[in-house]
Design an enzyme around this catalytic site. Sequence first.
Site, PDB file in Angstrom:
ATOM      1  N   ALA A  60       0.861  -1.172   0.000  1.00 19.74           N
ATOM      2  CA  ALA A  60       0.000   0.000   0.000  1.00 19.74           C
ATOM      3  C   ALA A  60       0.904   1.230   0.000  1.00 19.74           C
ATOM      4  CB  ALA A  60      -0.890  -0.004   1.240  1.00 19.74           C
ATOM      5  N   THR A  61       0.425   2.310  -0.601  1.00 19.17           N
ATOM      6  CA  THR A  61       1.343   3.430  -0.799  1.00 19.17           C
ATOM      7  C   THR A  61       1.016   4.655   0.040  1.00 19.17           C
ATOM      8  OG1 THR A  61       0.144   3.862  -2.864  1.00 19.17           O
ATOM      9  CG2 THR A  61       2.196   2.681  -3.035  1.00 19.17           C
ATOM     10  N   THR A  62       0.265   5.631  -0.434  1.00 22.57           N
ATOM     11  CA  THR A  62       0.244   6.951   0.205  1.00 22.57           C
ATOM     12  C   THR A  62      -1.042   7.220   0.980  1.00 22.57           C
ATOM     13  OG1 THR A  62       1.638   7.758  -1.585  1.00 22.57           O
ATOM     14  CG2 THR A  62       0.590   9.410  -0.198  1.00 22.57           C
TER      15      THR A  62
END
Length: 285
Positions: A60-62
């Site tokens: 998962a990123t931002t």
Amino acid sequence: MALPLFSPESDPGPDFLGLLRQSGGGPTFAAGGGAGAGASGGAGASGGAGGATSVPDTHATTVVALRFDGGVIMAGDRRATSGNVIAHRAMEKVFPADHYSAVAIAGSAGMAVEMVRLFQVQLEHYEKVEGSTLSLEGKANQLAQMVKQHLPMAMQGFVVVPLFAGYDTVRNIGRIFSYDATGGHYEDADFQANGSGGRDARSTIKGSWREGLSQDDAVELAIQSLYDAADEDSATGGPDLVRGIYPLIAVVDADGYRLVPEPEVAEKFAALIARKSAERNGGAS
């Protein structure tokens, strides 16, 4: 099914993870393992007896959180990556922890989601056993303990870095807590962002955040920050107009946790894109 019985010395009380351990179970994210993910990307090389083994790991990123006058906004993009490949286009990274708090995830996606689910159950278990809810600081401490228990897996590359925020019903303000991989947690006064696009998102929020920000302005600032992060970071997903996929945005205030309706988010993104297009065309002329 009979309920487990414990002696006074071994009774886990309101600690749900303690109850799992006493019952012979436990969260898998706290266990060590032979193969891990590389800290720099989606696959790692950590071998067993047979040599190096590649373990695909979805990331998962931002995610971002910022205070406004009356509560806190939490938002996250929808993209998950595995190395240089888009693994999921519509992943949810923002969750309710309980009625007055929210948690967002960045890092190793599968383990992060498991940690969030256990955290939700832990808060509910505590409330049922004790007959009262934890303070916001107590909830932040509980999550810190879970991140700390995950450290053996983080050392192998499966890092989970949550972002926790909520409405403090005693002080009547929104509050934000960030974490590091060792379980250290820190209160952030006004805003915070995590993940691969976190630096770009923070820069956008830092330039426009102000005390007394309204809820609508805070939602628009969160949208702007994720747009800018997606513009600079390939692992952060922007609005997908073709598929109708937009970042999740949650509000936590005196009325509790709720998601901003997707049509409203889509409308605000459309307005942002139209404004940027007009600015670009105006600059070109």
